[in-house]
Design a protein around this motif. Structure first.
Motif, PDB file in Angstrom:
ATOM      1  N   CYS A  96     -59.385  57.502   7.522  1.00  0.00           N
ATOM      2  CA  CYS A  96     -57.968  57.859   7.681  1.00  0.00           C
ATOM      3  C   CYS A  96     -57.320  56.804   8.567  1.00  0.00           C
ATOM      4  CB  CYS A  96     -57.827  59.238   8.316  1.00  0.00           C
ATOM      5  SG  CYS A  96     -58.476  60.586   7.321  1.00  0.00           S
ATOM      6  N   ILE A  97     -56.359  56.069   8.011  1.00  0.00           N
ATOM      7  CA  ILE A  97     -55.723  54.965   8.726  1.00  0.00           C
ATOM      8  C   ILE A  97     -54.362  55.422   9.258  1.00  0.00           C
ATOM      9  CG2 ILE A  97     -54.938  52.576   8.553  1.00  0.00           C
ATOM     10  CD1 ILE A  97     -56.832  52.209   6.217  1.00  0.00           C
ATOM     11  N   SER A  98     -54.060  54.990  10.480  1.00  0.00           N
ATOM     12  CA  SER A  98     -52.858  55.451  11.184  1.00  0.00           C
ATOM     13  C   SER A  98     -52.857  56.972  11.239  1.00  0.00           C
ATOM     14  CB  SER A  98     -51.582  54.933  10.497  1.00  0.00           C
ATOM     15  OG  SER A  98     -51.461  53.544  10.660  1.00  0.00           O
ATOM     16  N   ALA A  99     -53.942  57.497  11.796  1.00  0.00           N
ATOM     17  CA  ALA A  99     -54.192  58.942  11.771  1.00  0.00           C
ATOM     18  C   ALA A  99     -53.505  59.710  12.884  1.00  0.00           C
ATOM     19  CB  ALA A  99     -55.702  59.193  11.827  1.00  0.00           C
ATOM     20  N   GLY A 100     -52.697  59.053  13.696  1.00  0.00           N
ATOM     21  CA  GLY A 100     -51.989  59.766  14.750  1.00  0.00           C
ATOM     22  C   GLY A 100     -52.923  60.498  15.687  1.00  0.00           C
ATOM     23  N   ALA A 101     -52.649  61.780  15.899  1.00  0.00           N
ATOM     24  CA  ALA A 101     -53.482  62.591  16.786  1.00  0.00           C
ATOM     25  C   ALA A 101     -54.707  63.154  16.075  1.00  0.00           C
ATOM     26  CB  ALA A 101     -52.659  63.734  17.380  1.00  0.00           C
ATOM     27  N   GLY A 102     -54.775  63.004  14.739  1.00  0.00           N
ATOM     28  CA  GLY A 102     -55.973  63.415  14.017  1.00  0.00           C
ATOM     29  C   GLY A 102     -55.853  64.656  13.170  1.00  0.00           C
ATOM     30  N   HIS A 103     -54.631  65.034  12.769  1.00  0.00           N
ATOM     31  CA  HIS A 103     -54.462  66.235  11.943  1.00  0.00           C
ATOM     32  C   HIS A 103     -55.268  66.147  10.642  1.00  0.00           C
ATOM     33  CE1 HIS A 103     -50.771  66.027  14.437  1.00  0.00           C
ATOM     34  NE2 HIS A 103     -50.896  67.335  14.483  1.00  0.00           N
ATOM     35  N   GLU A 104     -55.168  64.988   9.956  1.00  0.00           N
ATOM     36  CA  GLU A 104     -55.867  64.849   8.688  1.00  0.00           C
ATOM     37  C   GLU A 104     -57.378  64.824   8.869  1.00  0.00           C
ATOM     38  OE1 GLU A 104     -53.665  62.699  10.226  1.00  0.00           O
ATOM     39  OE2 GLU A 104     -53.505  60.936   8.899  1.00  0.00           O
ATOM     40  N   VAL A 105     -57.843  64.277   9.992  1.00  0.00           N
ATOM     41  CA  VAL A 105     -59.283  64.267  10.263  1.00  0.00           C
ATOM     42  C   VAL A 105     -59.793  65.699  10.418  1.00  0.00           C
ATOM     43  CG1 VAL A 105     -61.080  63.509  11.861  1.00  0.00           C
ATOM     44  CG2 VAL A 105     -59.130  62.006  11.364  1.00  0.00           C
ATOM     45  N   MET A 106     -59.068  66.517  11.167  1.00  0.00           N
ATOM     46  CA  MET A 106     -59.466  67.908  11.347  1.00  0.00           C
ATOM     47  C   MET A 106     -59.402  68.667  10.023  1.00  0.00           C
ATOM     48  SD  MET A 106     -58.032  70.833  13.973  1.00  0.00           S
ATOM     49  CE  MET A 106     -58.888  70.119  15.387  1.00  0.00           C
ATOM     50  N   ALA A 107     -58.374  68.388   9.225  1.00  0.00           N
ATOM     51  CA  ALA A 107     -58.250  69.067   7.933  1.00  0.00           C
ATOM     52  C   ALA A 107     -59.448  68.762   7.037  1.00  0.00           C
ATOM     53  CB  ALA A 107     -56.951  68.640   7.247  1.00  0.00           C
ATOM     54  N   LEU A 108     -59.896  67.520   7.027  1.00  0.00           N
ATOM     55  CA  LEU A 108     -61.061  67.147   6.217  1.00  0.00           C
ATOM     56  C   LEU A 108     -62.327  67.835   6.722  1.00  0.00           C
ATOM     57  CD1 LEU A 108     -60.199  63.380   5.778  1.00  0.00           C
ATOM     58  CD2 LEU A 108     -60.599  64.977   3.891  1.00  0.00           C
ATOM     59  N   HIS A 109     -62.489  67.888   8.037  1.00  0.00           N
ATOM     60  CA  HIS A 109     -63.649  68.585   8.604  1.00  0.00           C
ATOM     61  C   HIS A 109     -63.649  70.060   8.191  1.00  0.00           C
ATOM     62  CE1 HIS A 109     -65.171  65.247  10.734  1.00  0.00           C
ATOM     63  NE2 HIS A 109     -64.314  65.237  11.729  1.00  0.00           N
ATOM     64  N   GLN A 110     -62.480  70.666   8.209  1.00  0.00           N
ATOM     65  CA  GLN A 110     -62.386  72.094   7.935  1.00  0.00           C
ATOM     66  C   GLN A 110     -62.719  72.443   6.488  1.00  0.00           C
ATOM     67  OE1 GLN A 110     -58.566  73.503   9.294  1.00  0.00           O
ATOM     68  NE2 GLN A 110     -59.165  73.473  11.460  1.00  0.00           N
ATOM     69  N   ILE A 111     -62.536  71.496   5.564  1.00  0.00           N
ATOM     70  CA  ILE A 111     -62.877  71.787   4.164  1.00  0.00           C
ATOM     71  C   ILE A 111     -64.300  71.314   3.831  1.00  0.00           C
ATOM     72  CG2 ILE A 111     -60.473  71.708   3.435  1.00  0.00           C
ATOM     73  CD1 ILE A 111     -61.019  68.976   2.176  1.00  0.00           C
ATOM     74  N   GLY A 112     -65.036  70.854   4.856  1.00  0.00           N
ATOM     75  CA  GLY A 112     -66.438  70.540   4.653  1.00  0.00           C
ATOM     76  C   GLY A 112     -66.807  69.073   4.582  1.00  0.00           C
ATOM     77  N   VAL A 113     -65.829  68.165   4.717  1.00  0.00           N
ATOM     78  CA  VAL A 113     -66.121  66.727   4.703  1.00  0.00           C
ATOM     79  C   VAL A 113     -66.494  66.313   6.127  1.00  0.00           C
ATOM     80  CG1 VAL A 113     -65.267  64.426   4.147  1.00  0.00           C
ATOM     81  CG2 VAL A 113     -64.439  66.407   2.852  1.00  0.00           C
ATOM     82  N   ARG A 114     -67.717  65.865   6.330  1.00  0.00           N
ATOM     83  CA  ARG A 114     -68.218  65.585   7.671  1.00  0.00           C
ATOM     84  C   ARG A 114     -68.115  64.126   8.077  1.00  0.00           C
ATOM     85  NH1 ARG A 114     -66.959  69.586  10.092  1.00  0.00           N
ATOM     86  NH2 ARG A 114     -67.521  71.510   9.021  1.00  0.00           N
ATOM     87  N   ASP A 115     -68.247  63.217   7.120  1.00  0.00           N
ATOM     88  CA  ASP A 115     -68.241  61.788   7.459  1.00  0.00           C
ATOM     89  C   ASP A 115     -66.806  61.262   7.376  1.00  0.00           C
ATOM     90  OD1 ASP A 115     -68.781  59.157   7.942  1.00  0.00           O
ATOM     91  OD2 ASP A 115     -70.461  59.038   6.545  1.00  0.00           O
ATOM     92  N   VAL A 116     -66.045  61.488   8.434  1.00  0.00           N
ATOM     93  CA  VAL A 116     -64.631  61.107   8.474  1.00  0.00           C
ATOM     94  C   VAL A 116     -64.383  60.216   9.680  1.00  0.00           C
ATOM     95  CG1 VAL A 116     -62.245  61.909   8.482  1.00  0.00           C
ATOM     96  CG2 VAL A 116     -64.038  63.335   7.451  1.00  0.00           C
ATOM     97  N   THR A 117     -63.721  59.102   9.455  1.00  0.00           N
ATOM     98  CA  THR A 117     -63.352  58.185  10.530  1.00  0.00           C
ATOM     99  C   THR A 117     -61.832  58.077  10.584  1.00  0.00           C
ATOM    100  OG1 THR A 117     -65.379  56.888  10.222  1.00  0.00           O
ATOM    101  CG2 THR A 117     -63.576  55.843  11.436  1.00  0.00           C
ATOM    102  N   GLY A 118     -61.259  58.379  11.730  1.00  0.00           N
ATOM    103  CA  GLY A 118     -59.824  58.246  11.915  1.00  0.00           C
ATOM    104  C   GLY A 118     -59.528  57.119  12.888  1.00  0.00           C
ATOM    105  N   VAL A 119     -58.555  56.257  12.555  1.00  0.00           N
ATOM    106  CA  VAL A 119     -58.198  55.143  13.431  1.00  0.00           C
ATOM    107  C   VAL A 119     -56.690  55.100  13.633  1.00  0.00           C
ATOM    108  CG1 VAL A 119     -60.208  53.762  12.803  1.00  0.00           C
ATOM    109  CG2 VAL A 119     -58.087  53.503  11.500  1.00  0.00           C
ATOM    110  N   GLU A 120     -56.317  54.609  14.804  1.00  0.00           N
ATOM    111  CA  GLU A 120     -54.912  54.490  15.181  1.00  0.00           C
ATOM    112  C   GLU A 120     -54.825  53.469  16.309  1.00  0.00           C
ATOM    113  OE1 GLU A 120     -51.762  54.196  14.877  1.00  0.00           O
ATOM    114  OE2 GLU A 120     -51.420  56.257  14.211  1.00  0.00           O
ATOM    115  N   LEU A 121     -53.643  52.932  16.556  1.00  0.00           N
ATOM    116  CA  LEU A 121     -53.473  51.948  17.631  1.00  0.00           C
ATOM    117  C   LEU A 121     -53.827  52.553  18.987  1.00  0.00           C
ATOM    118  CD1 LEU A 121     -50.186  50.172  16.523  1.00  0.00           C
ATOM    119  CD2 LEU A 121     -52.485  49.192  16.571  1.00  0.00           C
ATOM    120  N   LEU A 122     -53.578  53.854  19.147  1.00  0.00           N
ATOM    121  CA  LEU A 122     -53.965  54.566  20.354  1.00  0.00           C
ATOM    122  C   LEU A 122     -54.979  55.639  19.978  1.00  0.00           C
ATOM    123  CD1 LEU A 122     -50.484  55.029  22.105  1.00  0.00           C
ATOM    124  CD2 LEU A 122     -52.242  53.321  22.620  1.00  0.00           C
ATOM    125  N   ASP A 123     -56.080  55.691  20.702  1.00  0.00           N
ATOM    126  CA  ASP A 123     -57.110  56.663  20.342  1.00  0.00           C
ATOM    127  C   ASP A 123     -56.735  58.066  20.802  1.00  0.00           C
ATOM    128  OD1 ASP A 123     -57.352  56.156  23.022  1.00  0.00           O
ATOM    129  OD2 ASP A 123     -59.532  56.192  23.054  1.00  0.00           O
TER     130      ASP A 123
END
Length: 230
Positions: free
Chosen positions: A104-131
Motif C-alpha cells: 500500500c503506497i501513500s498509506a497515510g495512517a494505515g486504514h487500508e493496511v488494517m482493512a486488509l488485515h481484517q479480511i485475512g490478508v497478512r502479508d501487507v506492507t504500508g509506506v508513507e513519507l511519515l511512518d
C-alpha cells in the motif's frame, strides 16, 4: 536655589534605590503560588503545568494506548470499513487472496493496511513519507526501497496527489511481479482520463475501471496487470 534642587534630587534617588532594593528582596523571598506543592489531586483540566517551576514528571501515553484511542474512533472505523468493501470486491474478482503479498503506497495512517488485515490478508506492507507504526513504515513513494517484482498487488488511493505521478506509477509497477496487479483509486474520471492514467504503467495492461464510493467520495478504481519484466 541650585543647591536645594540638587539636595532634593539626591534624596529622591536614595528613596528610589531603597524602594527598588526592598522590592527585589520581597520577590526573592516570596514563593510563587504555582510552585507550592499540591496537597490535593488536581482536577483533570488542571493537570497541565501552569509555569516553568511546575516541573513534576508526568507519565507519557504509550504508543499502544494512542493507537487504541485512534483506532476506536468513529472516523477511523468508518474509513477502514470503506477500504474493506473495496478489497472484498477485489477478492471476488480473484485479484486478491489471503496469501497475496500486498504493498500500500501513500498509506497515510494505515486504514487500508488494517482493512486488509481484517479480511485475512497478512502479508501487507504500508509506506508513507511519515511512518505510523505499527501499520505504516517510512519510505518515499517515488523511490521505493524494494526489489523488483516483489509484490502480488500494489495499491494506492493517492496517485492523483503525487508530486511526480509518472515516477510514482513506475515505482509501483516496478515493485509488482509479472502477473500481479496495480490497483488505483483516483478522483472520479471518464474514459479519457482513465486511458491517460493507464499510459503511466508502461509494462502493464489495462484490466478494468469502475466508479466506486471510497471514504464517502466518488472515485474511480482502476486495475492494471503487469505482463512483462521491467
Amino acid at each position: 536655589m541650585d543647591r536645594h534642587i540638587q539636595i532634593l534630587l539626591n534624596r529622591l534617588s536614595c528613596a528610589s534605590i531603597t524602594i527598588a532594593t526592598f522590592t527585589i528582596v520581597l520577590l526573592l523571598l516570596h514563593t510563587p503560588d504555582t510552585c507550592v506543592p499540591r496537597h490535593t489531586e488536581p482536577k483533570p483540566h488542571q493537570r497541565f503545568p501552569t509555569s516553568s517551576c511546575d516541573f513534576s514528571h508526568r507519565s507519557l501515553t504509550s504508543l499502544d494506548k494512542k493507537n487504541q484511542r485512534l483506532w476506536s474512533t468513529k472516523a477511523w472505523l468508518k474509513t477502514v470499513h470503506s477500504f474493506t468493501a473495496l478489497f472484498l470486491d477485489l477478492q471476488s474478482l480473484t485479484h486478491l487472496t489471503n496469501h497475496s503479498k500486498v504493498l500500500c503506497i501513500s498509506a497515510g495512517a494505515g486504514h487500508e493496511v488494517m482493512a486488509l488485515h481484517q479480511i485475512g490478508v497478512r502479508d501487507v506492507t504500508g509506506v508513507e513519507l511519515l511512518d505510523s507504526p505499527p501499520l505504516v513504515s517510512r519510505a518515499d513513494p517515488h523511490n521505493l526501497p524494494f526489489f523488483d517484482d516483489v509484490f502480488d498487488l500494489g495499491f494506492s488511493a493517492h496517485l492523483d496527489q503525487a508530486l511526480f505521478p509518472t515516477r510514482f506509477a513506475l515505482e509501483m509497477e516496478r515493485s509488482v511481479r509479472v502477473g500481479g496487479v496495480s490497483v488505483l483509486a483516483v478522483e472520479e474520471c471518464g474514459d479519457v482520463e482513465v486511458r491517460e492514467i493507464a499510459k503511466l504503467f508502461r509494462k502493464s495492461r489495462f484490466v478494468s475501471a469502475k466508479n466506486v464510493t471510497l471514504i464517502g467520495l466518488k472515485m474511480t478504481r482502476l486495475i492494471l496487470r503487469k505482463y512483462m519484466l521491467m
